[in-house]
Design an enzyme around this catalytic site. Structure first.
Site, short mmCIF file in Angstrom:
data_model
loop_
_atom_site.label_atom_id
_atom_site.label_comp_id
_atom_site.label_asym_id
_atom_site.label_seq_id
_atom_site.Cartn_x
_atom_site.Cartn_y
_atom_site.Cartn_z
CG ASP A 31 19.42 113.15 -1.30
OD1 ASP A 31 18.77 112.17 -1.31
OD2 ASP A 31 20.11 113.70 -2.34
N GLY A 32 19.65 111.03 0.86
CA GLY A 32 20.35 109.79 1.46
C GLY A 32 20.81 109.10 0.29
CD GLU A 70 16.55 109.66 -0.45
OE1 GLU A 70 16.45 110.79 0.17
OE2 GLU A 70 16.93 109.46 -1.70
CG ASP A 95 16.07 113.28 -4.07
OD1 ASP A 95 15.97 112.50 -2.93
OD2 ASP A 95 17.14 113.79 -4.41
CG HIS A 148 20.70 113.94 -9.48
ND1 HIS A 148 21.64 114.04 -8.79
CD2 HIS A 148 19.99 112.67 -9.27
CE1 HIS A 148 21.81 113.03 -8.05
NE2 HIS A 148 20.84 112.22 -8.23
CG ASP A 158 23.39 113.84 -4.42
OD1 ASP A 158 22.77 112.65 -4.43
OD2 ASP A 158 24.55 113.79 -5.03
#
Length: 209
Positions: A31-32, A70, A95, A148, A158
């Protein structure tokens, strides 16, 4: 990190998530984060083996974009796989559809066209080429996961990317404060001599000659 749109999507059914698929085997989540975008950012990836976290890494950049963070998270995950589990089958989840589609499909088209998109060069070219090389070393197809949505690995990645971003922001603020504190006002005692004259004695002597 995925962001919610400010409008409601009509007739959109909640996405059913099978959390059981992450409980067996080797799963990596990348994630980023970046706030504001562009601005300070953070990336992260987390490794799970049979549902248990076994490794995590994160980092940040003072001036970047969300897409770059990301991509960096996915790249670091692939590099870890190539070093630590070169002969082990694994799944990499992200994501960001930009990263997933880019790695699975778009990069192959871009590469066949000398990394051109339309009349211009592919954006974030250096990172895409690094991802391409990493996927040559460890071939796999990235899997998109909803952000999320309570997926443990995604939530963990995240949180780490956001933490890394905040650490970068705090560091920048601290440096700014230190620089400001060292900039002594010109009307301070350090720069004044008799009567508030801003010229030092040396310069006055030069001017008298």
């Amino acid at each position: 990190m995925s962001y919610k749109f400010p409008f409601k999507q009509k007739n959109k059914k909640p996405l059913a998530i099978d959390h059981g698929i992450y409980q067996a085997g080797l799963h990596l989540f990348a994630d980023g984060a970046c706030e504001p975008n562009p601005g300070p950012g953070g990336w992260a990836f987390v490794v799970y083996k049979d549902g248990q976290e076994i490794h995590a890494e994160s980092g940040g950049s003072p001036q970047t974009t969300n897409n770059i963070m990301e991509m960096t998270g996915a790249l670091r995950a692939l590099e870890w796989l190539a070093r630590s589990c070169p002969d082990r089958q694994a799944s990499l989840h992200c994501d960001s559809q930009y990263v997933v589609n880019g790695c699975n499909d778009w990069r192959l088209s871009w590469k066949s066209k000398a990394w051109k998109r339309g009349k211009g060069e592919v954006k974030n070219l250096e990172l895409w080429q690094l991802l391409d090389a990493a996927l040559e070393r460890y071939p796999l197809r990235l899997t998109w996961c909803k952000g999320h949505a309570g997926i443990t690995g995604n939530e963990r990645a995240d949180a780490l990317s956001v933490e890394a971003m905040r650490n970068v922001t705090v560091t920048l603020q601290t440096r700014s404060c230190n620089i400001t504190s060292r900039d002594t006002p010109r009307n301070s005692a350090e720069f004044r001599e008799d009567g508030g004259d801003y010229l030092t004695r040396k310069f006055r002597e030069i001017m008298k000659e």
